[in-house]
Design an enzyme around this catalytic site. Structure first.
Site, PDB file in Angstrom:
ATOM      1  N   GLY A  18       0.801  -1.221   0.000  1.00 26.18           N
ATOM      2  CA  GLY A  18       0.000   0.000   0.000  1.00 26.18           C
ATOM      3  C   GLY A  18       0.828   1.261   0.000  1.00 26.18           C
ATOM      4  N   ARG A  40       5.646  -9.497  -5.603  1.00 28.42           N
ATOM      5  CA  ARG A  40       4.430  -9.825  -6.347  1.00 28.42           C
ATOM      6  C   ARG A  40       4.387  -9.224  -7.740  1.00 28.42           C
ATOM      7  NH1 ARG A  40       2.303  -8.816  -1.162  1.00 28.42           N
ATOM      8  NH2 ARG A  40       1.586  -6.731  -1.723  1.00 28.42           N
ATOM      9  N   VAL A  57      13.884  -8.946  -1.031  1.00 33.18           N
ATOM     10  CA  VAL A  57      14.894  -8.125  -0.353  1.00 33.18           C
ATOM     11  C   VAL A  57      15.754  -8.929   0.611  1.00 33.18           C
ATOM     12  CG1 VAL A  57      13.581  -5.975  -0.587  1.00 33.18           C
ATOM     13  CG2 VAL A  57      13.283  -7.400   1.463  1.00 33.18           C
ATOM     14  N   TYR A 156       9.312  -6.704  15.580  1.00 37.89           N
ATOM     15  CA  TYR A 156       9.055  -5.642  14.603  1.00 37.89           C
ATOM     16  C   TYR A 156       9.667  -4.326  15.085  1.00 37.89           C
ATOM     17  CZ  TYR A 156       6.421  -2.435  11.603  1.00 37.89           C
ATOM     18  OH  TYR A 156       6.067  -1.451  10.710  1.00 37.89           O
ATOM     19  N   LYS A 160      12.697  -2.105  13.222  1.00 33.73           N
ATOM     20  CA  LYS A 160      12.518  -0.723  12.771  1.00 33.73           C
ATOM     21  C   LYS A 160      13.411   0.252  13.543  1.00 33.73           C
ATOM     22  CE  LYS A 160       9.431  -1.352   9.538  1.00 33.73           C
ATOM     23  NZ  LYS A 160       9.743  -1.036   8.120  1.00 33.73           N
TER      24      LYS A 160
END
Length: 257
Positions: A18, A40, A57, A156, A160
């Site tokens: 997105g 994709r 990646v 996560y 980050k």
């Protein structure tokens, strides 16, 4: 304001997601050419201005190949946006989290960004700085989770948070390849994308999410894309490097409502 991105070449990972897809669209609207990298794939459109590159990646060799393919198509790469990322929806405390989940998140979010930056810097070493002095730009897409933490998503948050150290290191390395090059970090908060649709649909989720934000609204992918464009722009951010920008409605990690 002219962002001076006309004719630049942007390599963007996570391009089918997105936020990544919106970043691609934003660069194309500014007149840039885009190498859209994703697992994709996506429609290419005008082949003189956009190319879809399939890849993962997690693979340094794959990213090196894709970067060289972008160079072959457009001559060079001026801007690199490391946007690819995963966020497991289910909250799990670290002592119950599987090794597989931890490794996947770290490999995509952190190592994927590192390998992307590595491939871009190697490309810059091959092609050299632009003769017009516009300067290369590397932009990482992090998360508020990396700044404030996120219960049940420690892997996560760790992935980050590490982007800040990577950014602060590379801002000092990239200038050896291009004296006008810059490295920065965009940290979005909750953004309306397919990746978080299920979480946002839960009862009371919106109220809970916005309790730490003075602007009680969620970001759109376009909000994040504009922040990336700012950092990428040799006009708007010519003298900005080593900085992190929150795109999170003023979130500050404490309850306001």
């Amino acid at each position: 304001m002219d962002l001076e991105l006309q004719g630049s070449v942007a390599f963007i990972t996570g391009a089918s997601g997105g936020i990544g897809n919106e970043i691609c669209r934003a660069f194309l609207e500014e007149g840039a050419r885009v190498a859209a990298h994703s697992r994709r794939g996506m429609p290419e459109g005008d082949p003189t201005r956009a190319v879809s590159l399939l890849g993962d990646v997690r693979s340094p060799a794959d990213l090196d190949r894709a970067m060289r393919e972008a160079e072959g198509r457009f001559g060079r790469v001026d801007v690199c946006v490391a946007c690819a990322g995963v966020w497991p929806d289910v909250s799990v405390p670290l002592h119950e989290m599987t090794e597989a989940r931890v490794r996947e998140v770290i490999e995509v979010n952190l190592l994927g960004a590192l390998w992307t930056a590595r491939a871009f810097l190697a490309s810059l070493a091959r092609t050299g700085a632009r003769p017009d002095g516009r300067g290369a730009s590397l932009v990482f897409v992090g998360s508020t989770s990396g700044r404030f933490g996120e219960r049940g998503h420690s892997e996560y948050s760790a992935s980050k948070a590490a982007l800040r150290g990577l950014m602060l290191s590379l801002k000092n390395e990239i200038v050896a390849l291009d004296p006008h090059a810059r490295v920065n970090l965009v940290e979005p908060g909750w953004t309306v994308t397919p990746m978080v649709e299920e979480s946002l649909a839960r009862k009371g989720a919106l109220d809970a999410i916005t309790r730490t934000m003075p602007l009680r609204q969620l970001a759109t992918p376009a909000d994040v894309a504009r922040a990336v464009l700012f950092f990428a722009s040799p006009a708007a951010a010519r003298h900005v490097s080593g900085e992190a920008m929150l795109v999170a409605g003023g979130m500050e990690g404490r309850l306001l409502w």
